[in-house]
Design a protein around this motif. Sequence first.
Motif, PDB file in Angstrom:
ATOM      1  N   HIS A  34       0.957  -1.245   0.080  1.00  0.00           N
ATOM      2  CA  HIS A  34       0.101  -0.084   0.208  1.00  0.00           C
ATOM      3  C   HIS A  34       0.804   1.278  -0.029  1.00  0.00           C
ATOM      4  N   GLU A  65      -1.005  -0.954  -4.393  1.00  0.00           N
ATOM      5  CA  GLU A  65      -2.199  -0.502  -4.063  1.00  0.00           C
ATOM      6  C   GLU A  65      -1.953   1.179  -3.700  1.00  0.00           C
ATOM      7  N   THR A  67      -2.643   5.078  -2.793  1.00  0.00           N
ATOM      8  CA  THR A  67      -3.528   5.956  -2.223  1.00  0.00           C
ATOM      9  C   THR A  67      -3.189   7.474  -2.379  1.00  0.00           C
ATOM     10  N   GLU A  94      -9.014  16.497  -8.150  1.00  0.00           N
ATOM     11  CA  GLU A  94      -9.754  15.412  -8.207  1.00  0.00           C
ATOM     12  C   GLU A  94      -9.915  14.779  -9.646  1.00  0.00           C
ATOM     13  N   LEU A  98      -7.553  12.004 -11.718  1.00  0.00           N
ATOM     14  CA  LEU A  98      -8.152  10.614 -11.949  1.00  0.00           C
ATOM     15  C   LEU A  98      -8.769  10.379 -13.220  1.00  0.00           C
ATOM     16  N   ASN A 104      -4.985   5.128 -11.680  1.00  0.00           N
ATOM     17  CA  ASN A 104      -5.952   4.225 -10.998  1.00  0.00           C
ATOM     18  C   ASN A 104      -5.775   3.945  -9.468  1.00  0.00           C
ATOM     19  N   THR A 106      -6.747   5.188  -5.279  1.00  0.00           N
ATOM     20  CA  THR A 106      -7.916   5.647  -4.077  1.00  0.00           C
ATOM     21  C   THR A 106      -7.540   6.969  -3.904  1.00  0.00           C
ATOM     22  N   VAL A 108      -8.385  10.322  -1.458  1.00  0.00           N
ATOM     23  CA  VAL A 108      -9.091  10.490  -0.370  1.00  0.00           C
ATOM     24  C   VAL A 108      -8.666  12.044  -0.054  1.00  0.00           C
TER      25      VAL A 108
END
Length: 309
Positions: A34, A65, A67, A94, A98, A104, A106, A108
Motif C-alpha cells: 500500500h 495499491e 492512495t 480530483e 483521476l 487508478n 484511491t 481521499v
Amino acid sequence: MKPNVTGPCAAISRREYETLVMSLPSSGPGAPPHTLWGISPLAPLHLGLDKLIVHQQWLIAAGAEHTIVLADVHATLCAGPMPHLNEQRTRCYEHYLLQECGLNATLVRGSAFQHSPTYQQQLGRLLASADVPPGRATRADARATAAAMQILDPVFLGVDAVLVEAGDYRAGDTPISIITPTLYDTHGRPLRESTPRTRITVHDDHATLTRKIKHMYAPPPEHTSAEDGRVNALLEHFRWSVFPWTAEAVPIHLAAGGYAFFHSYEDLRQAYNAGRITPGDAKTALLIMLSARLQMIQVNLRLALRDFS
C-alpha cells in the motif's frame, strides 16, 4: 521469500518499479504493498507534476495499491480560510488526477479523516513533542502542523511506503520512503525554485503558453552540460508532458529542410543532440502539442466543474 527493502528507495523506469513493488513490505502474504502520495491543492495544477504522475502510473501498473491524499486541510492551514476557492481547486485536482491523468488510485481528502477525534489526539501528541502550541494561527505554527500531518497521515492510514521528495526524507522515517524524481520548471531549475511565470499550468491560455515556451531554457546541442546545474527544460517537457500523453507522432521541422515524425522521446532527443532539429523548431512543435493537450484538459475541466457554485 521476497527480499523486503528496509530503507529509502527509488526507481527511474517502469521495469525498476516492477522490481521495487515486489520488494516492498505488505500487510500479508500475497497482499499488494500500500503506497501513498500526498498533494496539497494550494496552487493551480501545472505540468511540472507530469514526471511524478507518470512515475505513479508505473508504480500502480507494477501492482501497488496506491492512495492519493488531497490535503485540503493542509491547504486551508497554509492559505487561510477561502472555502470556495479551496473547494473548487480540490475538485479540480480530483478530476485531473483521476480522469485526465488516469491514475487508478484511491483518492481521499484529508478532511475525510483528519478531523476525527483519534487523528486529532495523535496529532496533538506530535505537536506537543515538537513544542508547538495547539490552536495557534501563526504562519510558522501552520507549517509545523502541516509537517506533523505529513508524518501522521501514512501511519494513520496504514500504508507500507510513501512517496517523498529527497529533501523531505529523514533517516529513520517510517513507513518506507520512495524518493520521487526531481521535477523541473521551464527554466530547467528544480520545481521548488519555480515561480508562476516558470510553470505551465493547465489553465494557461494560448498567449501565456506561447510566452512561457518562447523563454523556455533550451541550450543548443553543442552545449553538452547545462549551466548552473540546470536541465534542458525543452527536452524535459517533451519527455514527460508530450510523449506519455499522445499516441500520435510529433512532427518537427528539420534543420536541413522538411519534417520528421518522432514516435518516441529517445528518437527526438538523439535528433536534437545531433543538431538535426533546432531549439526554435522544437519549441514550435512543443507549443502545438501542449496547446492541443491543454485545450482538451480545459474543456473537460469546465464540463466537470460546471455544476460547482
